[in-house]
Design an enzyme around this catalytic site. Structure first.
Site, short mmCIF file in Angstrom:
data_model
loop_
_atom_site.label_atom_id
_atom_site.label_comp_id
_atom_site.label_asym_id
_atom_site.label_seq_id
_atom_site.Cartn_x
_atom_site.Cartn_y
_atom_site.Cartn_z
N CYS A 32 -5.78 -38.45 -12.26
CA CYS A 32 -4.86 -37.37 -11.91
C CYS A 32 -3.73 -37.28 -12.92
O CYS A 32 -3.49 -38.19 -13.71
CB CYS A 32 -4.24 -37.63 -10.53
N CYS A 63 -9.35 -34.94 -11.24
CA CYS A 63 -9.01 -34.53 -9.87
C CYS A 63 -9.12 -33.01 -9.73
O CYS A 63 -8.59 -32.26 -10.54
CB CYS A 63 -7.58 -34.99 -9.57
N CYS A 66 -5.24 -31.57 -8.58
CA CYS A 66 -4.11 -31.41 -9.50
C CYS A 66 -4.52 -30.92 -10.88
O CYS A 66 -3.65 -30.57 -11.69
CB CYS A 66 -3.34 -32.73 -9.63
N ASP A 456 21.73 -30.20 -46.05
CA ASP A 456 21.56 -28.77 -45.75
C ASP A 456 22.93 -28.15 -45.49
O ASP A 456 23.72 -28.67 -44.69
CB ASP A 456 20.65 -28.62 -44.53
#
Length: 497
Positions: A32, A63, A66, A456
């Site tokens: 699950c 599952c 789910c 930068d």
């Protein structure tokens, strides 16, 4: 996370961990997602797996309640720069389908036997099993989101035969493909537009799962950098919901070209994000899905990232104002390097102008009906025509052409399977490429989460716009390994100055 941390997550049914690990229960023989609504199993009956493929290998099935395959991917593949993480990025891009295990191993610098051993130890499954799990996930998405014929679903997902497709769906989901399709929530499935019998759908629309919160500012990031004719971004509606954000572009994929549109509709239930692809070879669909997910950083865990960033007092206010910021990815590594080289040390607007001029070298995209209709130039096209189209210092033009020639001749090869170290080894010796370029490419191509672009100009301006950080490091090492996301906050702060 250790066993008990994971167990607490499944006991709390915490959706943040869906897709990051899988819970197998020995008494039921199923696995699950962490948020499965079923009763929490006893700890002695639970085994946790890093991947669904490892659960398959151990004999567990998905599952039906789910649907553990219907979740965003794990962010670990960007966080991890080891062989396992690099391999998963390439597997998700469809490398095994195109080149086999030997091709994957060659890209990573290992023998197939070594790679099998490493992945088996690290992830609980070998490359073929991991690729099969990826195909099953793609197939499930197509089955529940489209009305494509089952045969098309099989080949679009990377299966070599209908029998292999049917067997895998039965082993993974304990259902036939038809039964998987029947699990689609009525009224939410988005269907493919009709086309000639036996041909690929004219358009194909799929839902793109992601973890909330999601900051839509990534659409603005892409919009201001969009090259006309190749990309387009709109802040309006797609005809179905107000406030829908849209990004469109063309691109090359391993078997051909494609056009795609991504829409985000925050006013609709569930705030859906959808991908609509057209003129795409079905065999390229897994690569397209992987690259679009990377472009929008949809496998990120924003709650974990924001929680870490908020601990830095310089960023806490920005985190409260902008939850779920994303780091934009790249749909083509070679294109991104050219963009980075053109864009360094000039403004975003100036870079866009230069890229628009260069785009003339690109060919027209096939099968486009509306929107962007040109492809970004290939390295060979840039090497041949770029000198006549690019403007600016001759030294910079020479550097760009030299890099394009190296990529066109395959003397320079890099991509999703690199890590920061190997990327630096390949790029830093090139004239016109410095640490900023490597860092920027790492952020966007590799999805490297811990890059800080200290030199930068926008980052420096962003730091000035934030509260002072007395006693804190100038490179934001306190929020490692999430400094790429800190960089995005600094860029956003600089833009507001």
């Amino acid at each position: 996370m250790d066993f008990w941390q994971r167990y607490k997550a499944i006991d709390a049914r915490d959706t943040r961990f869906d897709g990051q690990f899988f819970t197998a229960v020995s008494t039921t023989g199923i696995y699950c997602r962490p948020s499965c609504p079923a009763r929490t199993p006893k700890a002695e009956n639970v085994t946790f797996y890093e991947t669904s493929a490892a659960a398959h290998e151990a004999g567990y099935r998905a599952c039906k309640r789910c649907l553990p395959e219907a979740v965003p991917g794990t962010p670990a593949w960007n966080l991890r720069s080891d062989v396992a993480g690099r391999a998963m990025r390439l597997i998700n891009d469809g490398v095994i389908t195109r080149e086999g295990v030997d091709g994957l191993a060659r890209r990573l610098g290992y023998s197939a036997r070594q790679l099998n051993r490493i992945l088996g130890h690290e992830l609980g499954a070998g490359p073929l099993s991991l690729a099969r799990a990826s195909r099953a996930q793609t197939a499930r998405t197509l089955l529940v989101s489209t009305d494509m014929p089952l045969a098309d679903v099989a080949f679009a997902s990377g299966f070599n035969s209908i029998r292999q497709f049917n067997d895998t769906m039965g082993e993974v989901f304990a259902m036939t493909p038809t039964a998987v399709r029947a699990t689609a929530v009525r009224g939410t499935a988005v269907r493919a537009a009709a086309s000639a019998p036996g041909a690929a759908p004219a358009t194909l629309t799929l839902n793109l799962p992601y973890r909330e919160p999601f900051d839509p500012g990534i659409f603005d990031f892409l919009a201001v950098r969009a090259v006309p004719g190749i990309e387009a971004a709109e802040d309006g509606t797609d005809g179905t919901a107000p406030g829908t954000l849209t990004y469109r572009r063309t691109l090359r994929l391993p078997r051909g070209t494609a056009s795609f549109t991504v829409t985000y509709s925050p006013s609709l239930p569930g705030k859906p994000m959808r991908l609509t692809a057209s003129a795409v070879d079905l065999h390229d669909l897994p690569a397209l899905l992987s690259r679009v997910r990377r472009l929008f950083d949809l496998d990120a865990d924003p709650q974990a990232i924001d929680s870490a960033l908020a601990l830095d007092p310089r960023l806490s206010e920005s985190i409260r104002a902008i939850a779920g910021i994303r780091v934009p990815g790249a749909v083509d590594p070679q294109e991104l390097l050219i963009r980075a080289m053109i864009g360094q040390q000039i403004t975003v607007a100036a870079a866009r102008t230069a890229l628009t001029q260069l785009s003339v070298a690109g060919s027209r995209a096939e099968g486009t009906v509306s929107g962007p209709d040109r492809l970004f130039p290939t390295a060979a096209e840039i090497a041949e025509h770029g000198r006549a189209l690019l403007r600016g210092p001759q030294r910079r033009i020479d550097s760009i052409i030299a890099v394009a020639e190296a990529m066109a001749s395959e003397a320079l090869e890099f991509g999703y399977g690199d890590d920061l170290e190997s990327l630096g080894r390949k790029l830093l010796p090139l004239t016109g490429v410095g640490p900023w370029t490597v860092g920027y490419v790492a952020m966007r191509v590799l999805g490297a989460p811990d890059v800080f672009l200290a030199n930068d100009a926008a980052v420096r301006n962003g730091v000035k716009a934030l509260p002072a950080g007395l006693g804190l490091s100038a490179d934001f090492r306190e929020v490692s390994p999430w400094r790429s996301y800190a960089t995005m906050h600094l860029w956003r702060a600089a833009a507001k100055r």
